[in-house]
Design a protein around this motif. Structure first.
Motif, PDB file in Angstrom:
ATOM      1  N   LEU A 389       0.813  -1.220   0.000  1.00 24.65           N
ATOM      2  CA  LEU A 389       0.000   0.000   0.000  1.00 24.65           C
ATOM      3  C   LEU A 389       0.846   1.269   0.000  1.00 24.65           C
ATOM      4  O   LEU A 389       0.306   2.369   0.140  1.00 24.65           O
ATOM      5  CB  LEU A 389      -0.949   0.001   1.199  1.00 24.65           C
ATOM      6  CG  LEU A 389      -2.138  -0.952   1.102  1.00 24.65           C
ATOM      7  CD1 LEU A 389      -3.119  -0.689   2.226  1.00 24.65           C
ATOM      8  CD2 LEU A 389      -2.854  -0.815  -0.239  1.00 24.65           C
ATOM      9  N   VAL A 390       2.160   1.115  -0.181  1.00 31.31           N
ATOM     10  CA  VAL A 390       2.986   2.306  -0.361  1.00 31.31           C
ATOM     11  C   VAL A 390       2.525   3.074  -1.593  1.00 31.31           C
ATOM     12  O   VAL A 390       2.761   4.284  -1.723  1.00 31.31           O
ATOM     13  CB  VAL A 390       4.480   1.910  -0.482  1.00 31.31           C
ATOM     14  CG1 VAL A 390       4.743   1.142  -1.767  1.00 31.31           C
ATOM     15  CG2 VAL A 390       5.372   3.146  -0.412  1.00 31.31           C
ATOM     16  N   VAL A 391       1.819   2.385  -2.498  1.00 30.72           N
ATOM     17  CA  VAL A 391       1.289   3.062  -3.686  1.00 30.72           C
ATOM     18  C   VAL A 391       0.297   4.158  -3.295  1.00 30.72           C
ATOM     19  O   VAL A 391       0.128   5.145  -4.022  1.00 30.72           O
ATOM     20  CB  VAL A 391       0.630   2.029  -4.637  1.00 30.72           C
ATOM     21  CG1 VAL A 391      -0.673   1.492  -4.064  1.00 30.72           C
ATOM     22  CG2 VAL A 391       0.401   2.648  -6.013  1.00 30.72           C
ATOM     23  N   VAL A 392      -0.362   4.004  -2.128  1.00 32.10           N
ATOM     24  CA  VAL A 392      -1.267   5.050  -1.642  1.00 32.10           C
ATOM     25  C   VAL A 392      -0.485   6.328  -1.374  1.00 32.10           C
ATOM     26  O   VAL A 392      -0.929   7.434  -1.721  1.00 32.10           O
ATOM     27  CB  VAL A 392      -2.006   4.582  -0.368  1.00 32.10           C
ATOM     28  CG1 VAL A 392      -2.844   5.715   0.206  1.00 32.10           C
ATOM     29  CG2 VAL A 392      -2.884   3.379  -0.679  1.00 32.10           C
ATOM     30  N   GLN A 393       0.701   6.183  -0.765  1.00 36.58           N
ATOM     31  CA  GLN A 393       1.518   7.375  -0.523  1.00 36.58           C
ATOM     32  C   GLN A 393       1.990   7.969  -1.843  1.00 36.58           C
ATOM     33  O   GLN A 393       2.106   9.193  -1.973  1.00 36.58           O
ATOM     34  CB  GLN A 393       2.709   7.057   0.380  1.00 36.58           C
ATOM     35  CG  GLN A 393       3.503   8.315   0.740  1.00 36.58           C
ATOM     36  CD  GLN A 393       4.556   8.086   1.796  1.00 36.58           C
ATOM     37  OE1 GLN A 393       4.649   7.006   2.366  1.00 36.58           O
ATOM     38  NE2 GLN A 393       5.356   9.097   2.051  1.00 36.58           N
ATOM     39  N   GLY A 394       2.284   7.113  -2.821  1.00 41.24           N
ATOM     40  CA  GLY A 394       2.664   7.621  -4.136  1.00 41.24           C
ATOM     41  C   GLY A 394       1.564   8.464  -4.752  1.00 41.24           C
ATOM     42  O   GLY A 394       1.821   9.526  -5.333  1.00 41.24           O
ATOM     43  N   LYS A 395       0.322   8.010  -4.602  1.00 40.35           N
ATOM     44  CA  LYS A 395      -0.816   8.767  -5.117  1.00 40.35           C
ATOM     45  C   LYS A 395      -0.959  10.096  -4.396  1.00 40.35           C
ATOM     46  O   LYS A 395      -1.214  11.145  -5.014  1.00 40.35           O
ATOM     47  CB  LYS A 395      -2.094   7.935  -4.962  1.00 40.35           C
ATOM     48  CG  LYS A 395      -3.315   8.540  -5.640  1.00 40.35           C
ATOM     49  CD  LYS A 395      -3.149   8.569  -7.159  1.00 40.35           C
ATOM     50  CE  LYS A 395      -4.399   9.066  -7.845  1.00 40.35           C
ATOM     51  NZ  LYS A 395      -4.217   9.153  -9.318  1.00 40.35           N
ATOM     52  N   LEU A 396      -0.783  10.067  -3.053  1.00 35.53           N
ATOM     53  CA  LEU A 396      -0.846  11.309  -2.273  1.00 35.53           C
ATOM     54  C   LEU A 396       0.252  12.287  -2.696  1.00 35.53           C
ATOM     55  O   LEU A 396       0.040  13.498  -2.749  1.00 35.53           O
ATOM     56  CB  LEU A 396      -0.732  10.999  -0.784  1.00 35.53           C
ATOM     57  CG  LEU A 396      -1.910  10.254  -0.149  1.00 35.53           C
ATOM     58  CD1 LEU A 396      -1.584   9.893   1.299  1.00 35.53           C
ATOM     59  CD2 LEU A 396      -3.184  11.102  -0.215  1.00 35.53           C
ATOM     60  N   ALA A 397       1.446  11.721  -3.004  1.00 36.91           N
ATOM     61  CA  ALA A 397       2.554  12.576  -3.433  1.00 36.91           C
ATOM     62  C   ALA A 397       2.248  13.254  -4.760  1.00 36.91           C
ATOM     63  O   ALA A 397       2.576  14.432  -4.970  1.00 36.91           O
ATOM     64  CB  ALA A 397       3.836  11.745  -3.547  1.00 36.91           C
ATOM     65  N   ASP A 398       1.605  12.524  -5.666  1.00 28.64           N
ATOM     66  CA  ASP A 398       1.235  13.109  -6.949  1.00 28.64           C
ATOM     67  C   ASP A 398       0.165  14.191  -6.782  1.00 28.64           C
ATOM     68  O   ASP A 398       0.169  15.197  -7.490  1.00 28.64           O
ATOM     69  CB  ASP A 398       0.706  12.023  -7.898  1.00 28.64           C
ATOM     70  CG  ASP A 398       1.814  11.118  -8.419  1.00 28.64           C
ATOM     71  OD1 ASP A 398       2.951  11.613  -8.578  1.00 28.64           O
ATOM     72  OD2 ASP A 398       1.551   9.933  -8.653  1.00 28.64           O
ATOM     73  N   MET A 399      -0.745  13.991  -5.834  1.00 34.99           N
ATOM     74  CA  MET A 399      -1.877  14.912  -5.663  1.00 34.99           C
ATOM     75  C   MET A 399      -1.526  16.137  -4.822  1.00 34.99           C
ATOM     76  O   MET A 399      -1.940  17.261  -5.141  1.00 34.99           O
ATOM     77  CB  MET A 399      -3.055  14.172  -5.030  1.00 34.99           C
ATOM     78  CG  MET A 399      -3.645  13.074  -5.906  1.00 34.99           C
ATOM     79  SD  MET A 399      -4.907  12.101  -5.039  1.00 34.99           S
ATOM     80  CE  MET A 399      -6.136  13.368  -4.679  1.00 34.99           C
ATOM     81  N   TYR A 400      -0.759  15.916  -3.738  1.00 33.01           N
ATOM     82  CA  TYR A 400      -0.543  17.004  -2.766  1.00 33.01           C
ATOM     83  C   TYR A 400       0.924  17.367  -2.553  1.00 33.01           C
ATOM     84  O   TYR A 400       1.223  18.300  -1.807  1.00 33.01           O
ATOM     85  CB  TYR A 400      -1.159  16.620  -1.417  1.00 33.01           C
ATOM     86  CG  TYR A 400      -2.617  16.264  -1.503  1.00 33.01           C
ATOM     87  CD1 TYR A 400      -3.582  17.247  -1.741  1.00 33.01           C
ATOM     88  CD2 TYR A 400      -3.041  14.948  -1.375  1.00 33.01           C
ATOM     89  CE1 TYR A 400      -4.928  16.920  -1.833  1.00 33.01           C
ATOM     90  CE2 TYR A 400      -4.391  14.608  -1.465  1.00 33.01           C
ATOM     91  CZ  TYR A 400      -5.326  15.600  -1.697  1.00 33.01           C
ATOM     92  OH  TYR A 400      -6.645  15.275  -1.796  1.00 33.01           O
ATOM     93  N   GLY A 401       1.832  16.638  -3.163  1.00 31.18           N
ATOM     94  CA  GLY A 401       3.247  16.906  -2.974  1.00 31.18           C
ATOM     95  C   GLY A 401       3.925  15.815  -2.158  1.00 31.18           C
ATOM     96  O   GLY A 401       3.311  15.236  -1.255  1.00 31.18           O
ATOM     97  N   LEU A 402       5.195  15.543  -2.472  1.00 30.99           N
ATOM     98  CA  LEU A 402       5.922  14.451  -1.809  1.00 30.99           C
ATOM     99  C   LEU A 402       6.048  14.680  -0.308  1.00 30.99           C
ATOM    100  O   LEU A 402       5.824  13.773   0.492  1.00 30.99           O
ATOM    101  CB  LEU A 402       7.304  14.316  -2.442  1.00 30.99           C
ATOM    102  CG  LEU A 402       8.222  13.234  -1.862  1.00 30.99           C
ATOM    103  CD1 LEU A 402       7.546  11.864  -1.908  1.00 30.99           C
ATOM    104  CD2 LEU A 402       9.546  13.201  -2.596  1.00 30.99           C
ATOM    105  N   GLN A 403       6.393  15.890   0.105  1.00 30.36           N
ATOM    106  CA  GLN A 403       6.602  16.165   1.524  1.00 30.36           C
ATOM    107  C   GLN A 403       5.310  15.992   2.317  1.00 30.36           C
ATOM    108  O   GLN A 403       5.297  15.363   3.383  1.00 30.36           O
ATOM    109  CB  GLN A 403       7.162  17.568   1.714  1.00 30.36           C
ATOM    110  CG  GLN A 403       7.659  17.844   3.125  1.00 30.36           C
ATOM    111  CD  GLN A 403       8.508  19.097   3.192  1.00 30.36           C
ATOM    112  OE1 GLN A 403       8.554  19.885   2.244  1.00 30.36           O
ATOM    113  NE2 GLN A 403       9.202  19.298   4.307  1.00 30.36           N
TER     114      GLN A 403
END
Length: 440
Positions: A389-403
């Motif tokens: 589910l690290v892919v969820v963080q990848g999606k969040l990074a694309d939407m709201y920024g990596l940090q």
């Protein structure tokens, strides 16, 4: 420690054979397996930013690579257990190493094409081999010697696992990132098609070396006189298992999602670390330079395991887990809301706080399971699939920024805190069959 049953005693006798030198030699050899799967798993941390440049991936596609890796834990765990039952522990260890070697050679093929799809398939193959090693090696280490020192043996091999994870980033940074245009250029550099092809082929040498080491290790284990584990004990316990339910044990019920959620946190930090540190507002490093700092992240995890093991001699495991969860939560907030080297070192320090989480959650999760320990352990190992589910963080990074995406990690730490304070309290505890733990 709970009283040791006949099952554990018989298994230890079978494995140890009464010869201390025999089981110590076997343990030394098995420790190399823990080192290798830690080493290979963490190569992904430098491989991901490399593949992101080669295939021009967004963060969702990049983290999908790691998701495929951990999905293998979910699908391969039960087949691995059945294979071990059919061919035994030693042949299963050899099989796991050869499967990993085949996947490593497949990565050479993927780099030669190059192909994102083939890369995903081959990483799944490697991870399936590691799953087989995990399912076979963890219980073997628990009984390959005197039962009263099982915990000590498992902590030792966990430290070797951490040593592998600490050394792998330097290996990957030098042989993968350091030999590629994308790895030595500044962040957001656009590569030409010719440069991408050349960069893709830079993974050929490291994976050929890994495949050679795995094959050699497989041959050594195949020829080594590993002490046999007793097989009659598990059959004798079946009648006891029918009289109990796993789902009455709160520490296991909440421990399974604790492992699952912890893996989201650990893998998210490790796999997005290089991209995070490379940002101009953080440390403004090349991917190669950032990859070298991963050594500190995994080194902190190794140090934390040694220190945590010593502290647990005087402090309850639940208490120390709660303290480390609070520490991890705080440094993640610092990583999100600050910039520069403060944010970078805050993210590095989370490795120290994550260090004891997996083995501590695991041991708390199987506490008091008695004859259900084997099944409970299997469920906890399957929960490693949470890393997918690290892919969820990848999606969040694309939407709201990596940090900003690291707020997900901070939320994961809060669940670990909940588990330490309440979820880990054992209910309907039974006499434990044997002291069993697991390593990452």
């Amino acid at each position: 420690m709970a009283p040791t049953s006949h099952a554990a005693t018989t298994g230890a006798t079978a494995a140890g054979g009464g010869d201390g030198k025999s089981y110590r030699s076997a343990l030394t050899l098995l420790a190399s397996l823990f080192f290798m799967w830690g080493f290979i798993t963490v190569i992904n941390n430098t491989l991901l930013p490399h593949l992101r440049s080669v295939f021009d991936l967004d963060y969702t596609q990049t983290t999908l690579i790691e998701s495929v890796w951990f999905i293998a834990y979910f699908f391969a765990s039960i087949p691995s257990a059945k294979l071990i039952e059919r061919i035994g522990y030693q042949k299963s260890l050899v099989s796991g190493l050869l499967i990993m070697a085949a996947g490593a050679l497949g990565m050479v093929l993927a780099a030669s094409i190059p192909s994102y799809g083939v890369t995903l398939v081959m990483l799944f193959v490697i991870a399936s081999g590691i799953t087989l090693l995990q399912v076979a090696a963890n219980p073997y280490v628990a009984v390959v010697g005197p039962p009263e020192t099982a915990s000590s043996r498992l902590n030792l091999v966990q430290a070797l696992n951490s040593l592998g994870t600490m050394l792998a980033p330097s290996f990957g940074a030098y042989l993968i990132l350091g030999r590629s245009v994308g790895g030595t250029a500044k962040a957001d550099t656009v590569l030409t098609p010719a440069q991408r092809l050349a960069d893709a082929q830079s993974v050929i040498l490291p994976y050929v070396l890994v495949a050679i080491v795995l094959v050699v290790l497989a041959v050594v284990i195949a020829r080594f006189p590993l002490p046999a584990m007793g097989s009659s004990t598990s059959r004798a316990a079946k009648a006891d298992r029918k009289n109990h339910s796993l789902w009455k044990h709160r520490n296991l019920v909440f421990g399974i999602p604790a492992i699952f959620i912890y893996l989201i946190a650990e893998i998210g930090v490790a796999n997005l670390f290089v991209n995070f540190v490379s940002q101009p507002n953080i440390a403004n490093l090349t991917h190669e330079q950032a990859g070298n700092y991963l050594t500190f992240l995994w080194g902190g995890m190794m140090v934390g395991r040694f220190v945590g093991s010593a502290i647990m001699q005087k402090v309850r495991a639940e208490t120390l887990l709660a303290v480390f969860a609070v520490g991890a939560f705080v440094v993640m907030l610092v990583s999100v809301f600050t910039t520069g080297h403060v944010a970078m070192w805050a993210l590095i320090s989370v490795g120290l706080f994550h260090s004891i989480m997996f083995p501590t959650i695991f041991t708390l999760g199987i506490k008091g399971l008695g004859p259900l320990t084997e099944e409970g352990s299997g469920l906890l190992i399957m929960a490693i699939a949470g890393g997918a589910l690290v892919v969820v963080q990848g999606k969040l990074a694309d939407m709201y920024g990596l940090q900003t995406s690291f707020l997900l990690t901070a939320a994961c730490e809060l669940y670990i805190l909940f588990y330490a304070l309440w979820g880990s309290k054992a209910t309907h505890a039974l006499p434990d069959q044997q002291p069993v733990e697991a390593a990452e």
